[in-house]
Design a protein around this motif. Structure first.
Motif, PDB file in Angstrom:
ATOM      1  N   UNK A  75      -8.956  45.735 -23.776  1.00 43.58           N
ATOM      2  CA  UNK A  75      -9.054  44.290 -23.908  1.00 43.58           C
ATOM      3  C   UNK A  75      -7.823  43.604 -23.332  1.00 43.58           C
ATOM      4  N   UNK A  76      -8.038  42.467 -22.701  1.00 48.86           N
ATOM      5  CA  UNK A  76      -6.946  41.648 -22.199  1.00 48.86           C
ATOM      6  C   UNK A  76      -6.646  40.582 -23.242  1.00 48.86           C
ATOM      7  N   UNK A  77      -5.585  40.789 -24.020  1.00 45.31           N
ATOM      8  CA  UNK A  77      -5.232  39.844 -25.081  1.00 45.31           C
ATOM      9  C   UNK A  77      -4.526  38.618 -24.503  1.00 45.31           C
ATOM     10  N   UNK A  78      -4.913  37.466 -24.972  1.00 45.53           N
ATOM     11  CA  UNK A  78      -4.276  36.234 -24.530  1.00 45.53           C
ATOM     12  C   UNK A  78      -2.953  36.025 -25.269  1.00 45.53           C
ATOM     13  N   UNK A  79      -2.017  35.402 -24.602  1.00 43.28           N
ATOM     14  CA  UNK A  79      -0.775  35.009 -25.261  1.00 43.28           C
ATOM     15  C   UNK A  79      -1.090  34.033 -26.390  1.00 43.28           C
ATOM     16  N   UNK A  80      -0.443  34.218 -27.529  1.00 43.01           N
ATOM     17  CA  UNK A  80      -0.666  33.360 -28.690  1.00 43.01           C
ATOM     18  C   UNK A  80      -1.581  33.962 -29.728  1.00 43.01           C
ATOM     19  N   UNK A  81      -2.261  35.057 -29.386  1.00 42.76           N
ATOM     20  CA  UNK A  81      -3.181  35.698 -30.330  1.00 42.76           C
ATOM     21  C   UNK A  81      -2.517  36.920 -30.957  1.00 42.76           C
ATOM     22  N   UNK A  82      -2.700  37.070 -32.257  1.00 41.85           N
ATOM     23  CA  UNK A  82      -2.198  38.250 -32.961  1.00 41.85           C
ATOM     24  C   UNK A  82      -3.113  39.444 -32.719  1.00 41.85           C
ATOM     25  N   UNK A  83      -2.527  40.639 -32.699  1.00 40.21           N
ATOM     26  CA  UNK A  83      -3.351  41.846 -32.639  1.00 40.21           C
ATOM     27  C   UNK A  83      -3.946  42.155 -34.006  1.00 40.21           C
ATOM     28  N   UNK A  84      -3.101  42.073 -35.042  1.00 41.37           N
ATOM     29  CA  UNK A  84      -3.516  42.394 -36.403  1.00 41.37           C
ATOM     30  C   UNK A  84      -3.177  41.229 -37.337  1.00 41.37           C
ATOM     31  N   UNK A  85      -3.811  41.188 -38.505  1.00 36.40           N
ATOM     32  CA  UNK A  85      -3.493  40.134 -39.470  1.00 36.40           C
ATOM     33  C   UNK A  85      -2.018  40.142 -39.862  1.00 36.40           C
ATOM     34  N   UNK A  86      -1.463  38.965 -39.985  1.00 35.07           N
ATOM     35  CA  UNK A  86      -0.107  38.785 -40.496  1.00 35.07           C
ATOM     36  C   UNK A  86      -0.135  37.643 -41.500  1.00 35.07           C
ATOM     37  N   UNK A  87       0.983  37.416 -42.158  1.00 36.02           N
ATOM     38  CA  UNK A  87       1.036  36.363 -43.167  1.00 36.02           C
ATOM     39  C   UNK A  87       0.601  35.025 -42.574  1.00 36.02           C
ATOM     40  N   UNK A  88      -0.349  34.391 -43.236  1.00 38.32           N
ATOM     41  CA  UNK A  88      -0.823  33.097 -42.785  1.00 38.32           C
ATOM     42  C   UNK A  88      -1.981  33.153 -41.805  1.00 38.32           C
ATOM     43  N   UNK A  89      -2.253  34.319 -41.234  1.00 36.90           N
ATOM     44  CA  UNK A  89      -3.356  34.432 -40.283  1.00 36.90           C
ATOM     45  C   UNK A  89      -4.052  35.764 -40.472  1.00 36.90           C
TER      46      UNK A  89
ATOM     47  N   UNK B 247      -7.106  39.822 -32.711  1.00 36.91           N
ATOM     48  CA  UNK B 247      -7.849  40.603 -31.726  1.00 36.91           C
ATOM     49  C   UNK B 247      -8.703  41.672 -32.393  1.00 36.91           C
ATOM     50  N   UNK B 248      -8.180  42.330 -33.420  1.00 35.22           N
ATOM     51  CA  UNK B 248      -8.953  43.396 -34.071  1.00 35.22           C
ATOM     52  C   UNK B 248     -10.185  42.823 -34.770  1.00 35.22           C
ATOM     53  N   UNK B 249     -10.080  41.602 -35.326  1.00 29.36           N
ATOM     54  CA  UNK B 249     -11.245  40.968 -35.953  1.00 29.36           C
ATOM     55  C   UNK B 249     -12.301  40.611 -34.909  1.00 29.36           C
ATOM     56  N   UNK B 250     -11.853  40.136 -33.743  1.00 27.11           N
ATOM     57  CA  UNK B 250     -12.800  39.831 -32.667  1.00 27.11           C
ATOM     58  C   UNK B 250     -13.480  41.092 -32.160  1.00 27.11           C
ATOM     59  N   UNK B 251     -12.736  42.193 -32.116  1.00 27.78           N
ATOM     60  CA  UNK B 251     -13.319  43.476 -31.708  1.00 27.78           C
ATOM     61  C   UNK B 251     -14.400  43.907 -32.700  1.00 27.78           C
ATOM     62  N   UNK B 252     -14.115  43.789 -33.982  1.00 20.39           N
ATOM     63  CA  UNK B 252     -15.098  44.161 -35.000  1.00 20.39           C
ATOM     64  C   UNK B 252     -16.355  43.295 -34.875  1.00 20.39           C
ATOM     65  N   UNK B 253     -16.157  42.001 -34.680  1.00 18.71           N
ATOM     66  CA  UNK B 253     -17.312  41.116 -34.539  1.00 18.71           C
ATOM     67  C   UNK B 253     -18.148  41.516 -33.321  1.00 18.71           C
ATOM     68  N   UNK B 254     -17.490  41.788 -32.215  1.00 20.47           N
ATOM     69  CA  UNK B 254     -18.189  42.158 -30.979  1.00 20.47           C
ATOM     70  C   UNK B 254     -19.031  43.415 -31.177  1.00 20.47           C
ATOM     71  N   UNK B 255     -18.439  44.453 -31.765  1.00 21.16           N
ATOM     72  CA  UNK B 255     -19.162  45.716 -31.939  1.00 21.16           C
ATOM     73  C   UNK B 255     -20.244  45.601 -33.008  1.00 21.16           C
ATOM     74  N   UNK B 256     -20.005  44.780 -34.036  1.00 15.17           N
ATOM     75  CA  UNK B 256     -21.005  44.561 -35.078  1.00 15.17           C
ATOM     76  C   UNK B 256     -22.227  43.852 -34.490  1.00 15.17           C
ATOM     77  N   UNK B 257     -21.992  42.765 -33.748  1.00 14.60           N
ATOM     78  CA  UNK B 257     -23.101  42.004 -33.188  1.00 14.60           C
ATOM     79  C   UNK B 257     -23.813  42.768 -32.079  1.00 14.60           C
ATOM     80  N   UNK B 258     -23.101  43.691 -31.455  1.00 14.71           N
ATOM     81  CA  UNK B 258     -23.700  44.524 -30.415  1.00 14.71           C
ATOM     82  C   UNK B 258     -24.527  45.659 -31.018  1.00 14.71           C
TER      83      UNK B 258
END
Length: 316
Positions: A96-110, A115-126
Motif C-alpha cells: 500500500x502507498x500510505x499518504x502523508x498525514x495518515x497513521x499506520x496503527x491506532x494511537x492516542x486520539x485516533x 491504514x490498518x483499519x482501511x486494510x481490514x475494511x477493504x479485505x472484509x468488503x472484498x
C-alpha cells in the motif's frame, strides 16, 4: 468444557498468546495456573504456555464459563477511509502507498482513521477476510512508517504471510529505500553513516551519538545524493537498520535536516517532512512458499518528493 479447533491462520503461534487474544475474561496468571493443573489441554495431552499450536489441534479448556467470554466482534474498521492506493496484491500480501498525514496503527486520539483499519475494511468488503470465522487472526501491517512520511507499507493477509514477513524484515531481507529532500549541499555524494540512537519517550524524539550509551541502539544509514538545487539536495536513503525516526535524526545530525522537519532542525519549522518510502526489494535467502516474491522490486511512480524537488529546481 470448551473446545477449540485450531484454524490455519492461528497455526504457528504460542498457546498462551492465542488464548489471551481469544478470551477477554481469562487473566494471564489464571491461564498459567490452569495449564499447570492440566485444565487446559491440547489433543487431550498436557501442554505448556509456550507450546506452538498447529492447524487441526484441539484445545480443551475445563474452566468456568465466566473465564471464557470470547472477545466480542467490533467492526469499527467499517468507518475507516475506503480508498486504498494499492501497488501490488496477491493472495498473501498487499503493498500500500500510505499518504502523508495518515497513521499506520491506532494511537492516542485516533483509532479508526488508520491504514490498518482501511486494510481490514477493504479485505472484509472484498470477502477475503471474515472475522467471525477466525479465532484470533486479523490482517496486519508488517512494517510501519511515520504519520507524516508517505510510501510503501506491507500488509499481510494471513498469519503465515505475517510470520514470514516479520522474520524477513528482522533479518534485513526486505530492502527499503526512501527519497527525501534535505537542506544544504552534501560534502560527499554517497556515504554510509553509523552511530547510536537513543529515544526520549517524553518528547517523542530520538538522538544520535557517535558513542554507545545505556539503552542506545546501533544504526546504519546509507545515503546517495541524486541532485542539488537552490539550497536543497535530493537524496536516496537505504535503511540498513530500521529505528524510530532514524533517517530524520541521522541526516540532521550531520547538518542536513529534512525539508519541513522542524522537529529535527529544519529552518522552515514545520512538522511535515519531505520523506517517502518509495521503493522496496525482496532479497530472500530461504523463501519456501513465498519464493515467487524473491528478487521482486516495487516502486512508487510519481513520488511526491520528486515533484516537490522539481518545483524547487524551477524556482528562480
Amino acid at each position: 468444557m470448551k473446545q477449540i479447533i485450531v484454524k490455519k491462520n492461528d497455526s504457528g503461534q504460542r498457546l498462551d498468546k492465542f488464548l489471551l487474544k481469544s478470551f477477554e475474561t481469562l487473566p494471564k496468571s489464571m491461564m498459567f495456573k490452569q495449564i499447570r493443573k492440566k485444565n487446559i489441554k491440547i489433543n487431550k495431552k498436557r501442554c505448556t504456555p509456550e507450546q506452538i499450536i498447529n492447524e487441526g489441534d484441539i484445545i480443551e479448556l475445563y474452566l468456568n464459563d465466566d473465564m471464557l467470554k470470547e472477545k466480542e466482534a467490533h467492526y469499527d474498521f467499517l468507518s475507516a477511509p475506503k480508498e486504498l492506493d494499492i501497488i501490488f496484491e496477491d493472495e498473501n500480501i498487499i503493498l500500500l502507498n500510505k499518504k502523508s498525514g495518515m497513521l499506520c496503527h491506532p494511537e492516542k486520539g485516533e483509532y479508526v482513521n488508520t491504514l490498518v483499519s482501511s486494510l481490514k475494511r477493504y479485505l472484509f468488503e472484498k470477502g477475503e477476510w471474515k472475522p467471525e470465522s477466525e479465532n484470533s487472526f486479523s490482517p496486519a501491517l508488517a512494517n510501519r512508517i511515520d504519520r507524516n512520511t508517505s510510501g510503501i507499507v506491507i500488509g499481510a493477509k494471513n498469519y503465515e504471510a505475517l510470520k514470514f514477513l516479520n522474520a524477513k524484515i528482522k533479518s534485513r531481507e526486505v530492502k527499503k529505500f526512501y527519497l527525501t529532500i534535505c537542506e544544504g549541499r552534501f560534502e560527499k555524494k554517497s556515504e554510509t553513516l553509523e552511530g547510536f540512537l537513543s529515544k526520549d519517550e517524553r518528547k517523542n524524539m530520538v538522538f544520535v551519538s557517535d558513542k554507545e550509551t545505556e539503552g542506545s541502539k546501533r544504526i546504519a544509514t546509507k545515503y546517495t545524493v541524486l541532485g542539488y538545487a537552490n539550497g536543497f539536495s535530493l537524496v536516496e536513503v537505504e535503511l540498513l537498520t530500521g529505528r524510530t525516526h532514524q533517517i530524520r535524526a541521522h541526516l540532521a545530525s550531520i547538518g542536513h535536516p529534512l525539508m519541513n522537519d522542524g522537529k529535527y532542525g529544519s529552518k522552515h519549522g514545520r512538522l511535515s517532512q519531505e520523506l517517502c518510502s518509495y521503493k522496496l526489494r525482496f532479497d530472500f535467502e530461504n523463501a519456501g512458499d513465498f519464493e515467487y516474491l524473491n528478487s521482486k522490486e516495487f516502486e512508487i511512480e510519481n513520488c511526491g518528493v520528486l515533484k516537490k524537488f522539481e518545483e524547487i529546481r524551477l524556482e528562480k
